[in-house]
Design a protein around this motif. Sequence first.
Motif, PDB file in Angstrom:
ATOM      1  N   GLY A 155       0.830  -1.204   0.000  1.00  0.00           N
ATOM      2  CA  GLY A 155       0.000   0.000   0.000  1.00  0.00           C
ATOM      3  C   GLY A 155       0.859   1.246   0.000  1.00  0.00           C
ATOM      4  O   GLY A 155       2.077   1.188   0.181  1.00  0.00           O
ATOM      5  N   ASP A 156       0.216   2.375  -0.207  1.00  0.00           N
ATOM      6  CA  ASP A 156       0.893   3.669  -0.267  1.00  0.00           C
ATOM      7  C   ASP A 156       0.137   4.633   0.637  1.00  0.00           C
ATOM      8  O   ASP A 156      -1.081   4.786   0.502  1.00  0.00           O
ATOM      9  N   VAL A 157       0.858   5.277   1.564  1.00  0.00           N
ATOM     10  CA  VAL A 157       0.199   6.199   2.486  1.00  0.00           C
ATOM     11  C   VAL A 157      -0.403   7.390   1.754  1.00  0.00           C
ATOM     12  O   VAL A 157      -1.297   8.065   2.295  1.00  0.00           O
ATOM     13  N   GLY A 158       0.067   7.660   0.548  1.00  0.00           N
ATOM     14  CA  GLY A 158      -0.500   8.756  -0.228  1.00  0.00           C
ATOM     15  C   GLY A 158      -1.755   8.390  -0.991  1.00  0.00           C
ATOM     16  O   GLY A 158      -2.418   9.269  -1.556  1.00  0.00           O
ATOM     17  N   GLU A 159      -2.114   7.091  -0.998  1.00  0.00           N
ATOM     18  CA  GLU A 159      -3.316   6.619  -1.690  1.00  0.00           C
ATOM     19  C   GLU A 159      -4.270   6.001  -0.663  1.00  0.00           C
ATOM     20  O   GLU A 159      -4.058   4.866  -0.220  1.00  0.00           O
ATOM     21  N   PRO A 160      -5.309   6.718  -0.248  1.00  0.00           N
ATOM     22  CA  PRO A 160      -6.209   6.206   0.804  1.00  0.00           C
ATOM     23  C   PRO A 160      -6.854   4.873   0.457  1.00  0.00           C
ATOM     24  O   PRO A 160      -7.110   4.059   1.347  1.00  0.00           O
ATOM     25  N   SER A 161      -7.108   4.612  -0.832  1.00  0.00           N
ATOM     26  CA  SER A 161      -7.785   3.376  -1.208  1.00  0.00           C
ATOM     27  C   SER A 161      -6.944   2.137  -0.919  1.00  0.00           C
ATOM     28  O   SER A 161      -7.481   1.040  -0.776  1.00  0.00           O
ATOM     29  N   THR A 162      -5.628   2.296  -0.823  1.00  0.00           N
ATOM     30  CA  THR A 162      -4.751   1.151  -0.583  1.00  0.00           C
ATOM     31  C   THR A 162      -4.550   0.867   0.903  1.00  0.00           C
ATOM     32  O   THR A 162      -3.859  -0.095   1.255  1.00  0.00           O
ATOM     33  N   LEU A 163      -5.131   1.680   1.757  1.00  0.00           N
ATOM     34  CA  LEU A 163      -4.901   1.535   3.193  1.00  0.00           C
ATOM     35  C   LEU A 163      -5.994   0.739   3.901  1.00  0.00           C
ATOM     36  O   LEU A 163      -5.826   0.373   5.063  1.00  0.00           O
ATOM     37  N   ARG A 164      -7.119   0.506   3.223  1.00  0.00           N
ATOM     38  CA  ARG A 164      -8.224  -0.196   3.883  1.00  0.00           C
ATOM     39  C   ARG A 164      -7.815  -1.608   4.271  1.00  0.00           C
ATOM     40  O   ARG A 164      -8.110  -2.079   5.369  1.00  0.00           O
ATOM     41  N   ALA A 165      -7.130  -2.305   3.361  1.00  0.00           N
ATOM     42  CA  ALA A 165      -6.706  -3.675   3.667  1.00  0.00           C
ATOM     43  C   ALA A 165      -5.629  -3.693   4.742  1.00  0.00           C
ATOM     44  O   ALA A 165      -5.540  -4.652   5.519  1.00  0.00           O
ATOM     45  N   ALA A 166      -4.820  -2.640   4.803  1.00  0.00           N
ATOM     46  CA  ALA A 166      -3.724  -2.612   5.779  1.00  0.00           C
ATOM     47  C   ALA A 166      -4.238  -2.500   7.208  1.00  0.00           C
ATOM     48  O   ALA A 166      -3.713  -3.133   8.124  1.00  0.00           O
ATOM     49  N   VAL A 167      -5.266  -1.690   7.433  1.00  0.00           N
ATOM     50  CA  VAL A 167      -5.757  -1.467   8.792  1.00  0.00           C
ATOM     51  C   VAL A 167      -6.720  -2.554   9.245  1.00  0.00           C
ATOM     52  O   VAL A 167      -7.075  -2.614  10.422  1.00  0.00           O
TER      53      VAL A 167
END
Length: 569
Positions: free
Chosen positions: A184-196
């Motif tokens: 994921g990329d912290v600059g792309e909110p859509s990539t953070l859903r799976a991380a959290v």
Amino acid sequence: MALRQIYHHETGLRPSSSSGLVGIPVPNPFRLRFRPSPALPLARTRSELGGGEEQGKAEKGDGEAKKGRRKEGVTLDDVNPVGLGRRSRQIFDEVWRKFSGLGQISRSLTDDDEGLLLIRGPMCEFTVPEAQDTTVLVVGATSRIGRIVVRKLMLRGYKVKALVRKADPEVIDMLPRSVSIVVGDVGEPSTLRAAVQGSNKIIYCATARSSITGDLNRVDYQGVCNVTKAFQDYNNQLAQLRAGKSSKSKLLLAKFKSAESLEGWEVRKGTYFQDVVATKYDGGMDAKFEFTETGDAVFSGYVFTRGGYVELSKKFSLPLGSTLDRYDGLLLSVGGNGKPYILILETGPLADTSQSKLYFARINTKVGFCRVRVPFSSFRPVKPDDPPLDPFLVHTLTIRFEPRRQKFVEAPGANNQDPRSFKLIMEYIKALPTGMETDFILVSCTGSGIELSRRDQVLKAKKAGEDALRRSGLGYTIIRPGPLREEPGGQRALIFDQGNRISQGISCADVADICVKALHDSTARNKSFDVCYEYVAEQGNELYELVAHLPDKANNYLTPALSVLEKNT
């Protein structure tokens, strides 16, 4: 003379000087030869898996090899420093491979695992009681501090998720096998859903790779905003599944989105004292609270009367079952011309106003929109003899403006504003949730050791990220280390300070240890602090009296260090 706390801590196990991972304590691996026993139902020898005959042959071969080695003499390779260093590194890698495999129950045994039982639990001195039920997301897991944080978490029994930008082989090899890697990329909110997803706490160690303003804002500011928002959304989703409300959610007290939302708010005028002579010449005072055509709720007016003030007040109407004692403070989203205001909370019985007690806190706003965080601990009683504020008894909120001597504010289109006039645009007022432990640990910096040409840019982005975390409603811990050093940790005493006055460096391993210890330390919640190595100031330039602290048996140096620091900073 102010008092500075200095804390000396030791890891309990000396780090390996030949290790490539600086600051990682190298435990002594223990190998238990055992026989199948009912007392260990989960342990299985290789003979039980059908490898008993092979095990006997292997042990016989090992014995013959040992005899052969005893017959050989000592060669130059045995005392060669290069060879010794290479061998120690191989031993360390093998030990770490064993420890990184902890928790992988389904992993098949190899020949090297013959007859070994790696114990993870109460017998391991690194294990933390709360770790087995806690999943920690490490953002920036491949950074200088992040790599050590990951390994310290694994040794203590935490479930670790690592957020990386690319799942390249060299990146994967930098992390233990049992770590769950999320791309994921912290600059792309859509990539953070799976991380959290499934995360209980977050340690943010990511830093911008360049000093370009866009890169700094994307990682140090916008990245923090995106991760905190994704974490809050995830907690809200969990609460909805439980038909409840997340303990990390803010409580909405007022939202000014229509003319009806202004009902109940009362505008009042008053004076601290009456000056009969001055009233003949002053211009009076006036104020109004209205919903404009542009869709803004605006509290505006002027105060030319000496000792006068105007205020906006309303009694709270909290949702059923909600009380403010479950919250940590107030969060206001406001705009305007950047004037200071006074927040006043009234407590006591509504039926008898004579028994009411008033508490106040001063706030500063900026030109344009901003969010202002006001902890309940910052409110002071109007009468010094009154007890401290009890949020449970609060029933009325008042926003007061009184003219103060100040410089003219230069704002676009409104130069040389009169300090006696004001304009406050109100968006919402929320209550910030409270808690016992921190939810989000952010590794920032003090600015020491950064080149002067880019220091202001770095600090501006870092400060914006810190402010975004404070306003998020999550329990936070902000660590500002001095210049980072690649050296073993636990060797020198540490200084914890507030006020951006430190100048010494600190090892990455010590910063990582502070991050891990702060996860379940109640004294670390909602605190920002600087940390560096102990140093002695020059004669005549001492800022503090240096006090040494010996760690207790549990090696808990963080609690006494942070307990004397100011909260909600």
